[in-house]
Design an enzyme around this catalytic site. Structure first.
Site, PDB file in Angstrom:
ATOM      1  N   ARG A  47       0.829  -1.216   0.000  1.00  0.00           N
ATOM      2  CA  ARG A  47       0.000   0.000   0.000  1.00  0.00           C
ATOM      3  C   ARG A  47       0.861   1.263   0.000  1.00  0.00           C
ATOM      4  O   ARG A  47       0.526   2.261  -0.613  1.00  0.00           O
ATOM      5  CB  ARG A  47      -0.974   0.009   1.197  1.00  0.00           C
ATOM      6  CG  ARG A  47      -1.762   1.326   1.300  1.00  0.00           C
ATOM      7  CD  ARG A  47      -3.003   1.227   2.168  1.00  0.00           C
ATOM      8  NE  ARG A  47      -2.753   0.665   3.478  1.00  0.00           N
ATOM      9  CZ  ARG A  47      -2.124   1.265   4.470  1.00  0.00           C
ATOM     10  NH1 ARG A  47      -1.645   2.492   4.316  1.00  0.00           N
ATOM     11  NH2 ARG A  47      -1.952   0.654   5.625  1.00  0.00           N
ATOM     12  N   LYS A 195     -12.472   1.676 -18.539  1.00  0.00           N
ATOM     13  CA  LYS A 195     -13.060   1.824 -19.858  1.00  0.00           C
ATOM     14  C   LYS A 195     -12.052   1.427 -20.954  1.00  0.00           C
ATOM     15  O   LYS A 195     -11.739   0.268 -21.059  1.00  0.00           O
ATOM     16  CB  LYS A 195     -13.580   3.258 -20.029  1.00  0.00           C
ATOM     17  CG  LYS A 195     -14.345   3.801 -18.784  1.00  0.00           C
ATOM     18  CD  LYS A 195     -15.650   3.084 -18.518  1.00  0.00           C
ATOM     19  CE  LYS A 195     -16.259   3.368 -17.153  1.00  0.00           C
ATOM     20  NZ  LYS A 195     -16.488   4.778 -16.824  1.00  0.00           N
TER      21      LYS A 195
HETATM   22  C1  LIG Z   1     -16.626   5.471 -15.629  1.00  0.00           C
HETATM   23  C2  LIG Z   1     -16.215   6.880 -15.523  1.00  0.00           C
HETATM   24  C3  LIG Z   1     -15.704   7.388 -14.327  1.00  0.00           C
HETATM   25  C4  LIG Z   1     -15.605   6.555 -13.061  1.00  0.00           C
HETATM   26  O1  LIG Z   1     -14.686   5.512 -13.190  1.00  0.00           O
HETATM   27  P1  LIG Z   1     -14.828   4.098 -12.413  1.00  0.00           P
HETATM   28  O2  LIG Z   1     -13.658   3.333 -12.925  1.00  0.00           O
HETATM   29  O3  LIG Z   1     -16.148   3.519 -12.803  1.00  0.00           O
HETATM   30  O4  LIG Z   1     -14.750   4.375 -10.960  1.00  0.00           O
HETATM   31  C5  LIG Z   1     -15.317   8.716 -14.302  1.00  0.00           C
HETATM   32  N1  LIG Z   1     -15.416   9.497 -15.393  1.00  0.00           N
HETATM   33  C6  LIG Z   1     -15.907   9.040 -16.569  1.00  0.00           C
HETATM   34  C7  LIG Z   1     -15.997   9.962 -17.732  1.00  0.00           C
HETATM   35  C8  LIG Z   1     -16.324   7.714 -16.673  1.00  0.00           C
HETATM   36  O5  LIG Z   1     -16.818   7.270 -17.829  1.00  0.00           O
END
Ligand SMILES: *Cc1c(COP(=O)(O)O)cnc(C)c1O
Length: 370
Positions: A47, A195
């Site tokens: 950590r 993503k």
């Molecule tokens: C999905 C998303 C987030 C949050 O990310 P997580 O990995 O789901 O916590 C923040 N900003 C945008 C533009 C996103 O598409």
């Protein structure tokens, strides 16, 4: 190797984050499953001291963005770490179209009296520029989710340059391949690596890339104190995902542009929003500094919420699912998400994946027609 100066992003995505080639050792940094290490080196507890697997991801992404990367357990953990840098009583400017998690984070902090939130039209450059001298943080999500409004990052970053205002860009929809905010003068770039970077809908991960060592160090401290550390398997998979990001994104962007044009001509569709189309309100801004228009297309189904829900239920190749950036195309009705009251009820957000465009169009056309 820390710098990407001598190779193209496609090459860096494949070669970085591997360490020095060593006879008999694996080509890839394996998932290091360790909380603690035998004492005597600069690594004792993961950590605090990271692992080689996180560092591989941080090296790859840092080179692509041109900064110092700190990986987090999720995109929201990364965003929260940035907000944690603010002093009590700060002013935060946030786009009016913004990921609902970040809006929720900003509102929760405001309700506790930690900061004040000002909402800005994503394309209202004059307002962002004015706030560059007044606010403590400009949180610029661009392209925005889900309206795909592109903020004038060069103008906004230039305005904030001479002030103490921090500019953080949520560049999740663009990836480092379509825009590099640090080169434009932003202080921080945030990614939901869940993503496009991960790219396979199988992990949660986030990152902040900082322009300065000082900010990177502050963010590492936030990660340590909040315990928002990336998982070993997730980091390993994300590195593997980034290796093919340029190839995946090229295919997905080309298909998205094609589908956006076809959707615009479909009688079952009222409005198409894609920054690559000349009829998009921020097309010219996007063209002026981005290297591509992304792989998300938003469109309004004629007939409103009911009809849009039917379309989501009848697609077969596209998944009726939230999230985006995977090799598999996903689609959902965004106004169904709590708090997204600014959106037309029949708005669908389509994340275009790597399937063949012909199959995706057949799927959409059939769902919109039946
Ligand atoms: C999905 C998303 C987030 C949050 O990310 P997580 O990995 O789901 O916590 C923040 N900003 C945008 C533009 C996103 O598409």
């Amino acid at each position: 190797m820390e710098q990407r100066e001598h190779v193209q992003p496609e090459t860096w995505a494949v070669m970085a984050g591997r360490g020095v080639p060593t006879v008999g050792e694996p080509l890839n940094v394996p998932p290091v499953l360790a909380s603690n290490f035998t004492l005597g080196s600069d690594r004792s507890y993961s950590r605090d001291d990271a692992t080689a697997t996180w560092e591989a991801l941080e090296e790859v992404l840092g080179g692509l963005e041109g900064g110092r990367t700190v990986a987090f357990a999720s995109g929201m953990a990364a965003a929260a770490a940035v907000f944690d840098l603010l002093p009590v009583g700060a002013t935060v400017a946030l786009g009016d179209d913004c990921y609902q998690g970040v809006t929720g984070l900003a509102d929760a902090g405001a309700a506790q009296g930690r900061w004040r939130v000002v909402r800005v039209g994503v394309e209202d450059t004059a307002r962002w520029v004015a706030l560059a001298g007044e606010a403590d943080l400009l949180w610029v999500e661009s392209p925005s989710n889900p309206l795909l409004a592109v903020a004038d990052l060069p103008a906004i970053c230039a305005a904030a340059r001479s002030t103490k205002t921090l500019v953080a860009v949520d560049s999740t929809f663009a990836t480092p391949l379509l825009q590099r905010p640090l080169e434009l003068g932003a202080d921080l770039v945030m990614h939901s690596a869940t993503k496009y970077l991960g790219g396979h809908s199988d992990l949660l991960l986030g990152a902040v890339v900082a322009a300065t060592d000082e900010h990177a160090e502050q963010l590492r401290t936030r990660r340590e104190l909040a315990g928002a550390t990336p998982g070993a398997l997730e980091s390993y998979l994300a590195v593997r995902g980034v290796r093919t990001l340029p190839v995946r994104l090229r295919q997905a962007c080309a298909t998205a542009a094609d589908l956006a044009d076809r959707l615009a001509g479909h009688p079952g569709v009222e409005v198409v929003r894609y920054p690559g189309r000349p009829d998009h309100p921020t097309h010219e801004t996007a063209r002026s500094f981005m290297d591509g228009f992304g792989a998300v297309v938003t469109f309004d189904v004629r007939g409103g919420a009911q009809r849009a829900d039917d379309v989501c239920r009848s697609v077969r190749v596209i998944h009726h699912a939230t999230s985006l950036g995977g090799v598999e195309s996903t689609m959902e009705r965004r106004a169904a998400i709590p708090g997204q009251t600014h959106l037309p009820p029949g708005l669908l957000r389509l994340s275009v994946g790597c399937e063949h465009p012909t199959d995706l169009w057949r799927d959409l056309d059939r769902a919109l027609t039946t």
